[in-house]
Design a protein around this motif. Structure first.
Motif, mmCIF file in Angstrom:
data_model
loop_
_atom_site.group_PDB
_atom_site.id
_atom_site.type_symbol
_atom_site.label_atom_id
_atom_site.label_comp_id
_atom_site.label_asym_id
_atom_site.label_seq_id
_atom_site.Cartn_x
_atom_site.Cartn_y
_atom_site.Cartn_z
ATOM 1 N N SER A 207 0.820 -1.209 0.000
ATOM 2 C CA SER A 207 0.000 0.000 0.000
ATOM 3 C C SER A 207 0.859 1.267 0.000
ATOM 4 O O SER A 207 0.332 2.372 -0.055
ATOM 5 N N LYS A 208 2.187 1.094 0.040
ATOM 6 C CA LYS A 208 3.100 2.238 0.089
ATOM 7 C C LYS A 208 3.925 2.294 -1.191
ATOM 8 O O LYS A 208 4.624 1.352 -1.530
ATOM 9 N N GLU A 209 3.840 3.408 -1.883
ATOM 10 C CA GLU A 209 4.489 3.549 -3.179
ATOM 11 C C GLU A 209 5.992 3.300 -3.115
ATOM 12 O O GLU A 209 6.569 2.666 -3.998
ATOM 13 N N GLU A 210 6.639 3.805 -2.048
ATOM 14 C CA GLU A 210 8.092 3.641 -1.948
ATOM 15 C C GLU A 210 8.490 2.173 -1.878
ATOM 16 O O GLU A 210 9.474 1.752 -2.491
ATOM 17 N N GLU A 211 7.708 1.384 -1.147
ATOM 18 C CA GLU A 211 8.053 -0.025 -0.997
ATOM 19 C C GLU A 211 7.721 -0.827 -2.257
ATOM 20 O O GLU A 211 8.437 -1.769 -2.613
ATOM 21 N N VAL A 212 6.643 -0.451 -2.926
ATOM 22 C CA VAL A 212 6.321 -1.104 -4.195
ATOM 23 C C VAL A 212 7.444 -0.850 -5.195
ATOM 24 O O VAL A 212 7.911 -1.755 -5.889
ATOM 25 N N GLY A 213 7.924 0.393 -5.250
ATOM 26 C CA GLY A 213 9.010 0.736 -6.153
ATOM 27 C C GLY A 213 10.284 -0.019 -5.826
ATOM 28 O O GLY A 213 10.998 -0.484 -6.716
ATOM 29 N N CYS A 214 10.555 -0.159 -4.548
ATOM 30 C CA CYS A 214 11.745 -0.882 -4.105
ATOM 31 C C CYS A 214 11.651 -2.354 -4.481
ATOM 32 O O CYS A 214 12.625 -2.961 -4.955
ATOM 33 N N LEU A 215 10.487 -2.945 -4.284
ATOM 34 C CA LEU A 215 10.267 -4.347 -4.647
ATOM 35 C C LEU A 215 10.446 -4.545 -6.149
ATOM 36 O O LEU A 215 11.088 -5.500 -6.601
ATOM 37 N N TRP A 216 9.892 -3.628 -6.910
ATOM 38 C CA TRP A 216 9.977 -3.692 -8.368
ATOM 39 C C TRP A 216 11.428 -3.614 -8.826
ATOM 40 O O TRP A 216 11.877 -4.393 -9.659
ATOM 41 N N LEU A 217 12.162 -2.672 -8.266
ATOM 42 C CA LEU A 217 13.559 -2.467 -8.642
ATOM 43 C C LEU A 217 14.425 -3.675 -8.302
ATOM 44 O O LEU A 217 15.238 -4.124 -9.107
ATOM 45 N N ASN A 218 14.244 -4.219 -7.118
ATOM 46 C CA ASN A 218 15.154 -5.252 -6.630
ATOM 47 C C ASN A 218 14.719 -6.675 -6.955
ATOM 48 O O ASN A 218 15.372 -7.633 -6.544
ATOM 49 N N SER A 219 13.653 -6.826 -7.721
ATOM 50 C CA SER A 219 13.261 -8.162 -8.144
ATOM 51 C C SER A 219 14.299 -8.773 -9.074
ATOM 52 O O SER A 219 14.243 -9.959 -9.389
ATOM 53 N N GLU A 220 15.288 -7.979 -9.500
ATOM 54 C CA GLU A 220 16.371 -8.520 -10.327
ATOM 55 C C GLU A 220 17.187 -9.566 -9.572
ATOM 56 O O GLU A 220 17.918 -10.350 -10.180
ATOM 57 N N CYS A 221 17.072 -9.601 -8.248
ATOM 58 C CA CYS A 221 17.752 -10.637 -7.464
ATOM 59 C C CYS A 221 17.093 -11.999 -7.635
ATOM 60 O O CYS A 221 17.699 -13.030 -7.326
ATOM 61 N N LEU A 222 15.868 -12.021 -8.130
ATOM 62 C CA LEU A 222 15.102 -13.267 -8.161
ATOM 63 C C LEU A 222 15.716 -14.383 -8.991
ATOM 64 O O LEU A 222 15.703 -15.537 -8.557
ATOM 65 N N PRO A 223 16.279 -14.117 -10.175
ATOM 66 C CA PRO A 223 16.872 -15.235 -10.913
ATOM 67 C C PRO A 223 17.971 -15.931 -10.130
ATOM 68 O O PRO A 223 18.115 -17.148 -10.188
ATOM 69 N N THR A 224 18.759 -15.159 -9.384
ATOM 70 C CA THR A 224 19.835 -15.743 -8.579
ATOM 71 C C THR A 224 19.268 -16.574 -7.445
ATOM 72 O O THR A 224 19.694 -17.706 -7.198
ATOM 73 N N VAL A 225 18.283 -16.024 -6.754
ATOM 74 C CA VAL A 225 17.672 -16.762 -5.653
ATOM 75 C C VAL A 225 17.014 -18.024 -6.177
ATOM 76 O O VAL A 225 17.155 -19.106 -5.612
ATOM 77 N N ARG A 226 16.312 -17.907 -7.315
ATOM 78 C CA ARG A 226 15.623 -19.060 -7.887
ATOM 79 C C ARG A 226 16.615 -20.112 -8.369
ATOM 80 O O ARG A 226 16.466 -21.297 -8.107
ATOM 81 N N GLY A 227 17.678 -19.669 -9.065
ATOM 82 C CA GLY A 227 18.587 -20.613 -9.674
ATOM 83 C C GLY A 227 19.504 -21.306 -8.681
ATOM 84 O O GLY A 227 19.798 -22.490 -8.805
ATOM 85 N N ASP A 228 19.971 -20.576 -7.667
ATOM 86 C CA ASP A 228 20.974 -21.123 -6.757
ATOM 87 C C ASP A 228 20.389 -21.629 -5.451
ATOM 88 O O ASP A 228 21.025 -22.408 -4.747
ATOM 89 N N PHE A 229 19.178 -21.194 -5.118
ATOM 90 C CA PHE A 229 18.599 -21.564 -3.828
ATOM 91 C C PHE A 229 17.132 -21.947 -4.036
ATOM 92 O O PHE A 229 16.219 -21.154 -3.834
ATOM 93 N N ARG A 230 16.935 -23.161 -4.476
ATOM 94 C CA ARG A 230 15.602 -23.605 -4.877
ATOM 95 C C ARG A 230 14.591 -23.564 -3.733
ATOM 96 O O ARG A 230 13.398 -23.468 -3.960
ATOM 97 N N GLY A 231 15.071 -23.629 -2.496
ATOM 98 C CA GLY A 231 14.165 -23.584 -1.367
ATOM 99 C C GLY A 231 13.437 -22.263 -1.239
ATOM 100 O O GLY A 231 12.461 -22.155 -0.505
ATOM 101 N N HIS A 232 13.883 -21.244 -1.991
ATOM 102 C CA HIS A 232 13.251 -19.943 -1.912
ATOM 103 C C HIS A 232 12.258 -19.699 -3.044
ATOM 104 O O HIS A 232 11.900 -18.568 -3.337
ATOM 105 N N HIS A 233 11.829 -20.762 -3.683
ATOM 106 C CA HIS A 233 10.855 -20.635 -4.769
ATOM 107 C C HIS A 233 9.563 -19.988 -4.265
ATOM 108 O O HIS A 233 8.883 -19.279 -5.013
ATOM 109 N N LEU A 234 9.246 -20.200 -3.002
ATOM 110 C CA LEU A 234 8.045 -19.604 -2.424
ATOM 111 C C LEU A 234 8.090 -18.087 -2.530
ATOM 112 O O LEU A 234 7.061 -17.443 -2.761
ATOM 113 N N LEU A 235 9.279 -17.511 -2.371
ATOM 114 C CA LEU A 235 9.408 -16.064 -2.483
ATOM 115 C C LEU A 235 8.998 -15.602 -3.874
ATOM 116 O O LEU A 235 8.250 -14.643 -4.028
#
Length: 211
Positions: free
Chosen positions: A145-173
């Motif tokens: 509900s907060k624009e700043e946090e939505v923007g931060c989430l959007w920007l930093n979702s680039e970490c997701l391929p690394t988390v997904r590829g190297d740490f499969r237990g974090h697929h829930l994220l």
């Protein structure tokens, strides 16, 4: 590099006072000549205040770590940096309550460090859970509900391929963030000015693998 254009590291230092700029330049060129724990604290402190710097600080930290390793074969700076990141991580809810900008800057900074600091070409295990927890926190309803946090989430979702590829237990994220972004799109939040709309195509592509 264009003639007269400052090097990237020098450009990032322009937001510091003259004495701090000199401290950082020395840390990059002759790390053994300065207090590297102090340098780590200076960089973290500034990253919590300046969201633009927090997006780029990982490059500087990596350069200092490399310089120290080549000069003395030590890791004083890296240890100090990780210790400080851990302290801020443990107090993340207090930070968020005290300063939303500070919290957003911290998440951006730790994700940037996560991108740059590697061991045998793998993400540092010490950072995996903090990055996971921070991104997951940004995907919660009160954050969405907060624009700043939505923007931060959007920007930093680039970490997701690394988390997904190297740490499969974090697929829930990844699945949680897919749901969060769909919710944002349905309410129009992620398309509002100031929430990194220019990154939508790249970010959407990164998230497809979690659906």
């Amino acid at each position: 590099m264009v003639m007269g254009e400052p090097r990237r590291e020098e450009y990032k230092m322009q937001s510091f006072d003259a004495a701090t700029q000199q401290l950082l330049k020395t840390a990059l060129k002759d790390p053994g000549a300065v207090d590297l724990e102090k340098v780590a604290n200076v960089i973290v402190d500034h990253s919590l205040q300046d969201c633009v710097f927090s997006k780029e600080a990982g490059r500087m930290c990596y350069a200092i770590i490399q310089a120290e390793s080549k000069q003395a074969g030590q890791s004083v700076f890296r240890r100090g940096l990780l210790n400080r990141l851990q302290q801020e991580y443990q107090a993340r809810e207090q930070l968020r309550a005290r300063s939303l900008q500070g919290w957003v800057c911290y998440v951006t900074f730790i994700c940037n460090i996560f991108d740059y600091l590697r061991v045998n070409n793998m993400p540092m295990m010490a950072l995996v859970n903090p990055v996971y927890d921070c991104l997951f926190r940004l995907a919660q309803p009160d954050s969405l509900s907060k624009e700043e946090e939505v923007g931060c989430l959007w920007l930093n979702s680039e970490c997701l391929p690394t988390v997904r590829g190297d740490f499969r237990g974090h697929h829930l994220l990844g699945r949680s963030l897919v749901g969060a972004f769909k919710a944002c799109h349905s309410t129009g939040q992620a398309a509002r000015p100031g929430v990194y709309p220019e990154q939508s195509a790249a970010q959407t592509s990164r998230l497809r693998g979690f659906e």
